[in-house]
Motif scaffolding. Structure first.
Motif, PDB file in Angstrom:
ATOM      1  N   GLN A  33       0.849  -1.199   0.000  1.00  0.00           N
ATOM      2  CA  GLN A  33       0.000   0.000   0.000  1.00  0.00           C
ATOM      3  C   GLN A  33       0.887   1.252   0.000  1.00  0.00           C
ATOM      4  O   GLN A  33       0.626   2.206  -0.737  1.00  0.00           O
ATOM      5  N   SER A  48      -7.899  -4.890  -3.958  1.00  0.00           N
ATOM      6  CA  SER A  48      -9.293  -4.790  -3.510  1.00  0.00           C
ATOM      7  C   SER A  48      -9.499  -3.684  -2.484  1.00  0.00           C
ATOM      8  O   SER A  48     -10.628  -3.238  -2.276  1.00  0.00           O
ATOM      9  N   THR A  49      -8.428  -3.225  -1.840  1.00  0.00           N
ATOM     10  CA  THR A  49      -8.572  -2.240  -0.764  1.00  0.00           C
ATOM     11  C   THR A  49      -7.781  -0.952  -0.996  1.00  0.00           C
ATOM     12  O   THR A  49      -7.955   0.006  -0.252  1.00  0.00           O
ATOM     13  N   PHE A  50      -6.920  -0.915  -2.004  1.00  0.00           N
ATOM     14  CA  PHE A  50      -6.194   0.323  -2.275  1.00  0.00           C
ATOM     15  C   PHE A  50      -7.180   1.347  -2.839  1.00  0.00           C
ATOM     16  O   PHE A  50      -7.817   1.101  -3.866  1.00  0.00           O
ATOM     17  N   MET A  51      -7.335   2.459  -2.163  1.00  0.00           N
ATOM     18  CA  MET A  51      -8.329   3.476  -2.556  1.00  0.00           C
ATOM     19  C   MET A  51      -9.717   2.860  -2.751  1.00  0.00           C
ATOM     20  O   MET A  51     -10.459   3.243  -3.637  1.00  0.00           O
ATOM     21  N   ARG A  52     -10.021   1.886  -1.930  1.00  0.00           N
ATOM     22  CA  ARG A  52     -11.292   1.133  -1.954  1.00  0.00           C
ATOM     23  C   ARG A  52     -11.483   0.277  -3.202  1.00  0.00           C
ATOM     24  O   ARG A  52     -12.608  -0.083  -3.536  1.00  0.00           O
ATOM     25  N   GLY A  73      -9.527 -10.891   4.178  1.00  0.00           N
ATOM     26  CA  GLY A  73      -9.545 -10.824   2.722  1.00  0.00           C
ATOM     27  C   GLY A  73     -10.845 -10.288   2.161  1.00  0.00           C
ATOM     28  O   GLY A  73     -11.666  -9.729   2.887  1.00  0.00           O
ATOM     29  N   PHE A 133     -14.575  -1.517   8.105  1.00  0.00           N
ATOM     30  CA  PHE A 133     -13.519  -2.109   7.269  1.00  0.00           C
ATOM     31  C   PHE A 133     -13.124  -3.483   7.797  1.00  0.00           C
ATOM     32  O   PHE A 133     -12.864  -4.400   7.012  1.00  0.00           O
ATOM     33  N   SER A 176     -15.755  -5.779   6.571  1.00  0.00           N
ATOM     34  CA  SER A 176     -15.673  -6.027   5.127  1.00  0.00           C
ATOM     35  C   SER A 176     -14.596  -7.036   4.766  1.00  0.00           C
ATOM     36  O   SER A 176     -14.633  -7.612   3.676  1.00  0.00           O
ATOM     37  N   THR A 177     -13.635  -7.265   5.657  1.00  0.00           N
ATOM     38  CA  THR A 177     -12.501  -8.135   5.322  1.00  0.00           C
ATOM     39  C   THR A 177     -12.332  -9.315   6.275  1.00  0.00           C
ATOM     40  O   THR A 177     -11.530 -10.199   6.002  1.00  0.00           O
ATOM     41  N   LYS A 199     -18.882   3.428   2.495  1.00  0.00           N
ATOM     42  CA  LYS A 199     -17.436   3.676   2.385  1.00  0.00           C
ATOM     43  C   LYS A 199     -16.799   3.419   3.745  1.00  0.00           C
ATOM     44  O   LYS A 199     -17.103   4.109   4.720  1.00  0.00           O
ATOM     45  N   VAL A 200     -15.941   2.428   3.819  1.00  0.00           N
ATOM     46  CA  VAL A 200     -15.240   2.125   5.064  1.00  0.00           C
ATOM     47  C   VAL A 200     -13.747   2.162   4.775  1.00  0.00           C
ATOM     48  O   VAL A 200     -13.329   1.913   3.643  1.00  0.00           O
ATOM     49  N   ALA A 201     -12.951   2.490   5.762  1.00  0.00           N
ATOM     50  CA  ALA A 201     -11.519   2.649   5.500  1.00  0.00           C
ATOM     51  C   ALA A 201     -10.728   2.870   6.776  1.00  0.00           C
ATOM     52  O   ALA A 201     -11.281   3.165   7.833  1.00  0.00           O
ATOM     53  N   ILE A 207      -6.857   3.136   2.501  1.00  0.00           N
ATOM     54  CA  ILE A 207      -7.047   1.684   2.496  1.00  0.00           C
ATOM     55  C   ILE A 207      -8.478   1.401   2.947  1.00  0.00           C
ATOM     56  O   ILE A 207      -8.856   1.750   4.061  1.00  0.00           O
ATOM     57  N   GLY A 208      -9.274   0.774   2.102  1.00  0.00           N
ATOM     58  CA  GLY A 208     -10.665   0.545   2.495  1.00  0.00           C
ATOM     59  C   GLY A 208     -11.463  -0.229   1.468  1.00  0.00           C
ATOM     60  O   GLY A 208     -10.903  -0.817   0.547  1.00  0.00           O
ATOM     61  N   SER A 209     -12.777  -0.214   1.648  1.00  0.00           N
ATOM     62  CA  SER A 209     -13.684  -0.943   0.754  1.00  0.00           C
ATOM     63  C   SER A 209     -14.964  -0.140   0.550  1.00  0.00           C
ATOM     64  O   SER A 209     -15.242   0.798   1.297  1.00  0.00           O
ATOM     65  N   PHE A 210     -15.733  -0.547  -0.449  1.00  0.00           N
ATOM     66  CA  PHE A 210     -17.130  -0.150  -0.542  1.00  0.00           C
ATOM     67  C   PHE A 210     -17.923  -1.317   0.028  1.00  0.00           C
ATOM     68  O   PHE A 210     -17.939  -2.399  -0.570  1.00  0.00           O
TER      69      PHE A 210
END
Lengths: 359, 359
Positions: A84, A115-119, A153, B112, B115-116, B140-142, B152-155
């Motif tokens: 990251q 999957s997680t870089f900048m969402r 993951g 986040f 989500s993982t 939006k989580v991060a 670093i995050g996810s939708f």
């Protein structure tokens, strides 16, 4: 030799799996989107062998590379964070692409970073092991936690899988074995005929054509299952055949001292053993054991600590309400899910270890 | 007072946002699924105030809790990994639920983790700040990277948002300000009338009814945008109005020394300033500045280091090809995206800082 193409439909998009000889140098023909930059993630062994082929095949202006230590230990939170950091420092943005060049470790790690870089940004799998035919298809990406494998993951499908069978020529005997355990697993999930044909394979004299054919078979089995159940709420769990014990063995012995496939091979035998006991089915245990043995799979469980193994099996993601859930076989081609109580599991493990030792 | 319900349709599922007075103690009526276990994540301040209400409102057998330090610094890789470790040790499985009880930091971090953890489990947002009306809706989580916020995050949308306005009574003046900067932003994205009405608000004498009404307005604006563009490929970027400079200021001064909303307030003024210059629109800069000032927003940029601020703005996730992309206003209710060159950005920043000082 021809290039095989398999299309996988995921919930978010469709992607192609290309299998062919020498296709790594034509990677640009598969990377059609105008990415702002490309970040290749690979390991030190693969970098020496194939990195320059990939780099010279790319026509993009901004191509960056990270070369990590080889081995399962790299699939950890520390390297995840390091990648990251590098991605940020290289100025990657949401229109950048990550290329995962390597085996399952690199694919899982780089895919989870993507999957997680900048969402979430795009990534492509370029597997360089047989084993990675399994992990590169279906979008399961992850890192290991020190308490268990793949516990952190996402479900995040790649944009493409570029499978160059030429890169498999550099594999060691152990890596070939490791990959074939998963291919055997897919044959067991598929049907009796495919399984019987696989048992005719001699891993010491494998032709490129045979290998490509087996990979196509394995990927087709995998692709059809993940299309039907992307998020593993149902039949995708069948792909974990042999993995409940397999993952526990890897964790127990320390990731890397037994290859993933070698651990799965033992797990597959255990699933036969327990299926015969619980479901009263007759499975070709001896033939499978024989084939593994002939092809030099290490078929012993090097631990006396059944309780510790059981603890690790209970950390499996398939488990519900703290009971161990296992994939068993009603017959070849007929996987099924069963919950096993701790007491039964302990009994089965003890009798299985005894059986392994006496064969 | 009545309970407001807003339904948000995400690509994977629909979820309800409930806004009402005292609804935290009825949380079980909103958690209908038979979860195998529940993991409440909160911070030390919120735990003292509301944790027992949530715990006693839950009828589940297995309820675990993690109490983290309060503050933006908690939204980091170390606490992310610690929560994963706790979740594993408590035996959470794929049928477990995480409840994020707290402000945006807890919501983003726990979301986040959800989500993982085992590639994604359910979570519910129970926001306890005004600011979190924004972060708790839309998925939006991060966590923060030391080089930038939310990198670093996810939708990953929640299963529900339970918003108890009674918990907002314990907020400090600074936290109320911070939340209202985002509400002002949503009013600016919405329409002139809503914005003018918001400017009539006196934050020192806010009634519960007013607050609930403003939250409903903000959440509706947010929800309608994220429904149209979940993954931020288009109009969702408009929600970043004021955030390009806002995030850079937070990072420059160290997260926490300026609240998120206070930084966004300065960013909103900057977006007015630059919109007037680039788009030749006339915006009520003076009225907005006056309202912020009257309500004690700190309106100075405490840095001489324009280059360092610019570097941080360039790390923004909205950027493409290393150019800064900003949300500007063609008019109130008419946001638009523009790319700004480094040279222009430096000029605008300098003139803006001058303007802030002289007002």
């Amino acid at each position: 030799m021809k290039v095989d193409e398999i299309v996988v439909n995921s919930s978010s998009h469709s992607y192609r799996i290309m299998i062919g000889n020498g296709i790594r140098s034509q990677i640009s023909t598969f990377v059609t989107k105008a990415y702002s930059s490309i970040f290749i993630v690979t390991d030190e062994h693969i970098a020496d062998l194939y990195l320059s082929d990939i780099q010279s095949g790319l026509t993009h202006e901004y191509v960056y590379t990270s070369i990590l230590p080889a081995g399962e230990k790299t699939k950890c939170i520390e390297y995840y964070y390091q990648l990251q950091t590098e991605a940020i420092k290289y100025g990657l943005d949401r229109n950048s692409l990550i290329i995962a060049l390597g085996g399952g470790v690199i694919g899982d790690l780089a895919g989870f970073v993507a999957s997680t870089f900048m969402r979430g940004i795009d990534y492509i799998q370029v597997p360089t092991t047989i084993l990675a035919h399994d992990s590169s298809v279906g979008g399961k990406v992850a890192i290991n936690h020190r308490l268990g494998k793949n516990l952190i993951g996402s479900f995040y499908p790649p944009q493409a899988v570029i499978y160059d069978v030429e890169t498999l020529q550099s594999l060691s005997e152990q890596e070939i074995r490791s990959g074939y355990a998963e291919l055997i697993k897919e044959a067991l999930i598929s049907d009796e005929l495919t399984f019987r044909a696989m048992l005719k394979t001699d891993l010491t004299s494998l032709s490129a054509e045979e290998l490509q054919e087996h990979l196509r078979m394995g990927i087709k089995v995998k692709a059809s299952i993940v299309e039907a159940d992307e998020k593993e709420s149902g039949i995708r769990k069948f792909l974990n055949l042999g993995h409940t014990l397999g993952h526990a063995l890897e964790a127990e012995l320390g990731y890397g001292s037994l290859t993933h496939g070698e651990a799965v091979a033992i797990g597959l035998l255990f699933s036969f053993h327990i299926s015969e006991s619980i479901l009263s089915t007759h499975l070709p245990y001896d033939q499978l054991h024989e084939w593994f043995k002939k092809n030099n799979f290490p078929l012993i469980i090097q631990t006396e600590d059944i309780q510790s193994l059981m603890m690790k099996m209970k950390k499996d993601k398939k488990n519900v309400s703290k009971m161990i859930q296992m994939v068993l076989l009603q017959d070849i081609g007929e996987p099924t899910l069963r919950t096993v109580t701790d007491k039964d599991m302990e009994r089965h493990l003890n009798s299985f270890i005894g059986k392994l030792v006496t064969k």
